[in-house]
Design a protein around this motif. Structure first.
Motif, mmCIF file in Angstrom:
data_model
loop_
_atom_site.group_PDB
_atom_site.id
_atom_site.type_symbol
_atom_site.label_atom_id
_atom_site.label_comp_id
_atom_site.label_asym_id
_atom_site.label_seq_id
_atom_site.Cartn_x
_atom_site.Cartn_y
_atom_site.Cartn_z
ATOM 1 N N HIS A 15 41.760 34.612 44.750
ATOM 2 C CA HIS A 15 41.951 34.918 43.332
ATOM 3 C C HIS A 15 41.737 33.651 42.509
ATOM 4 O O HIS A 15 42.081 32.549 42.949
ATOM 5 N N CYS B 224 42.113 38.899 49.379
ATOM 6 C CA CYS B 224 41.161 38.274 48.457
ATOM 7 C C CYS B 224 41.547 36.854 48.066
ATOM 8 O O CYS B 224 42.711 36.474 48.126
ATOM 9 N N ASP C 249 44.316 43.147 47.307
ATOM 10 C CA ASP C 249 44.609 41.812 46.764
ATOM 11 C C ASP C 249 45.051 40.804 47.823
ATOM 12 O O ASP C 249 44.646 39.638 47.760
ATOM 13 N N LEU D 5 47.219 39.758 37.862
ATOM 14 C CA LEU D 5 47.403 41.211 37.860
ATOM 15 C C LEU D 5 47.744 41.726 36.463
ATOM 16 O O LEU D 5 47.307 42.810 36.069
ATOM 17 N N ARG E 137 38.636 38.120 41.365
ATOM 18 C CA ARG E 137 38.990 37.990 42.768
ATOM 19 C C ARG E 137 37.718 38.086 43.604
ATOM 20 O O ARG E 137 36.695 38.605 43.149
#
Length: 142
Positions: free
Chosen positions: A45, A43, A40, A17, A59
Motif C-alpha cells: 500500500h 498487497c 488488502d 482505506l 495498492r
C-alpha cells in the motif's frame, strides 16, 4: 510539502482505506463488498500526503512477476493537481527497484486511460464492466 511512502503501519493503512471509502464507495457508488475485497493483507500500500494531510493512495497486488496496481484514489479536492502522477511514478519506481516484477498491469476506468498512457501504460483487451464502471486493462514493462 508532498510526501509519498509505502505504508508501514496499521494507522496508515486505515487512512488509505478511509480515502478509498470516500472516493469509491461514497463518490462512485462502488458496493462496499466489492471495494473491501479481503485482498488488502496481500498487497503493498502507498500513501501520499500534502502538508501533512493524506490525499491519495493506491495498492499493488503481487501476481508472480506482475504487479497489479489497484485502488488508485485521489480525494476530489486534490484532483487535477498532479498528485495522481506523483503517486503513480513513485509506485512504478518502487516496483522497478523490486526486481521480482517485470511488468505492471491495472484495470483503468475508461475515462482515465489517457492519464495512464502518459505514464507509459498501453491498453489491451476489450472494455468491461467493473462495479458498474467501464474499464479497460493496461500494462507497462518495468
Amino acid at each position: 510539502m508532498t510526501k509519498i511512502k509505502r505504508v508501514a503501519s496499521e494507522d496508515e493503512l486505515a487512512t488509505c482505506l478511509a480515502i478509498r471509502r470516500v472516493v469509491f464507495i461514497e463518490g462512485q457508488n462502488v458496493p462496499e463488498h466489492e471495494e473491501v475485497d479481503g485482498k488488502d493483507p496481500d498487497c503493498l500500500h502507498y500513501i501520499l500526503t500534502q502538508d501533512g494531510k493524506a490525499i491519495a493512495t493506491a495498492r499493488v497486488l503481487p501476481l508472480d512477476t506482475r504487479a497489479k496496481i489497484q485502488r488508485v484514489a485521489v480525494l476530489a479536492e486534490a484532483r487535477s493537481s498532479g498528485v495522481g502522477t506523483k503517486i503513480m511514478r513513485f509506485i512504478l519506481d518502487d516496483l522497478r527497484q523490486n526486481h521480482a516484477f517485470t511488468s505492471a498491469v491495472l484495470g483503468s476506468q475508461t475515462h482515465a486511460i489517457g492519464f495512464y498512457e502518459t505514464l507509459g501504460f498501453e491498453a489491451f483487451g476489450p472494455e468491461y464492466d467493473d462495479a458498474g464502471i467501464p474499464h479497460r486493462d493496461m500494462r507497462i514493462t518495468l
